[in-house]
Design a protein around this motif. Structure first.
Motif: not given
Length: 424
Positions: A13, A16, A67, A78, A82, A327, A331, A396
């Motif tokens: 991670w 991020i 963000r 993200e 978190t 995103w 990821y 995620m």
């Protein structure tokens, strides 16, 4: 169960995006806050900042708006990873946002899109050198992980439920399924449908581009076909071969009926009566669509058919987003690209003798498939942790499944089975 990742999940991670706090970052966060408040009010999304029940609960507002303001939709995802925000019905809230995707950002900002959206890293282009790494990033996570939420067929693509349909010319549209319909049965129906579309019968020589975990190849072998299946996932190759060996022992299938090779589709040679590919085209990439169809055209025997299952998006949205890094790219699916039906038709007409013959659309079926996957994944929380994955991964993956479900439920993206024949 163990993860096959080369590095511990907890070390994954570092990518991020760090929080920013300079003057430009604060301005971006303030703009994001104003836009978000207006969007929530416009579409009736209740928001809580103190933990009280609401559609969307923002635990750490400064982080959330920072963000989103500085990294757009990547930052939105993200900040969920978190734990900066939560939603009681994540899929439902995301569906509302997807339904209004073209109006979330003011028109003046959309005109400046090219100046602020991220571009895909060159390392994620689907060249022959990069593609295996892109595939491994997702499909080589762990066979045990996928087994936790997929049905017994290990089908990682949209199911086709038993619903009514309407045909208009060369297009068939499936009615939405009933929530909770049997997934395993629907996955079998999907595979048999695509084998039927490709004309797979006893004696057919079949090329499958993208093996998955072997269910399609096994079903084609049951029909008496000989199958060559190619994949770039070593994990999938191992399990597909094992599952076929079990089918040979249990059902008496020919031992040489299925061959599973670790091979890039661009390197395939030979002649095949049918070419099938289920949701692999999304990993090809915009600039490599011509080579994908040129390869199929080259290996398709006279009189043969092509049947692919593809996730598609509207042509205008495809053109607007084709060079955007999202995103999902960062990821989940590095190098991924969703084509439009128009793009597939244009590429095949301009670069091959293949012609789009028929298509069946069933996006609502994918929404139900993803709902059931996420339900099973969420219920497997402890087993996922025991497999070596952490809470950030769980958030995620949950976001990925619900974000994808929202795309299909809103109609922003679709899934189709498309048949091509060669023009005489």
């Amino acid at each position: 169960m163990t993860s096959t990742l080369n590095t511990p999940i907890s070390d994954r991670w570092a990518d991020i995006s760090p929080l920013r706090n300079g003057p430009k970052a604060r301005i971006s966060a303030a703009i994001a806050r104003r836009i978000f408040v207006k969007v929530a009010e416009r579409y009736g999304i209740s928001v809580s900042y103190d933990g009280s029940p609401a559609d969307l609960v923002i635990h750490r507002p400064e982080e959330f708006f920072s963000r989103v303001g500085n990294d757009g939709l990547i930052g939105f995802g993200e900040s969920y990873m978190t734990g900066a925000w939560d939603a009681e019905d994540l899929g439902g809230t995301l569906t509302i946002l997807c339904e209004q995707i073209g109006d979330l950002v003011p028109a003046w900002m959309q005109k400046l899109r090219a100046t602020y959206v991220s571009r895909p890293p060159k390392a994620q282009r689907n060249t022959a050198a990069n593609t295996r790494g892109n595939i491994a990033h997702h499909y080589d996570l762990s066979n045990d992980l996928f087994a936790l939420f997929l049905d017994p067929t290990m089908s990682y693509s949209s199911a086709l439920f038993d619903t009514d349909s309407v045909t208009d010319g060369t297009r068939t549209t499936m009615a939405p399924p009933v929530a909770g319909s049997a997934l395993e049965e629907a996955q079998g129906r999907k595979i048999e449908s695509i084998l039927d579309a490709a004309g797979v019968t006893a004696g057919s020589r079949v090329l499958e581009i993208g093996t998955g975990w072997g269910e399609l190849a096994i079903r084609a072998a049951r029909r008496g076909a000989t199958v060559r299946s190619v994949t770039l996932s070593s994990e999938q190759q191992t399990l597909a071969r094992s599952r076929f060996a079990d089918a040979v022992a249990a059902e008496g299938l020919r031992a040489d009926a299925v061959q599973v090779d670790l091979l890039d589709y661009r390197s395939v040679e030979g002649q095949y009566d049918a070419v099938v590919s289920v949701e692999m085209i999304e990993a090809v990439g915009y600039e490599y669509l011509p080579s994908y169809f040129e390869t199929i055209d080259k290996v398709l025997a006279p009189g043969g058919k092509v049947a692919i299952q593809a996730i598609t998006m509207p042509h205008d949205r495809m053109l607007a987003t084709r060079r955007t890094w999202t995103w999902i790219h960062k990821y989940i699916f590095p190098g991924g690209f969703l084509p439009s039906t128009e793009q597939l038709d244009e590429v095949t007409r301009s670069r091959t003798a293949l012609r789009l013959d028929h298509r069946t659309t069933f996006g609502s079926h994918y929404a139900e498939t993803l709902r059931q996957w996420d339900e099973a994944f969420t219920a497997s929380h402890d087993a996922v942790i025991e497999a070596g994955f952490d809470e950030t991964f769980l958030r995620m993956w949950h976001f990925y499944l619900e974000y994808s479900r929202a795309g299909f439920a809103s109609g922003y993206i679709d899934v189709q089975q498309i048949t091509f024949t060669r023009e005489a």
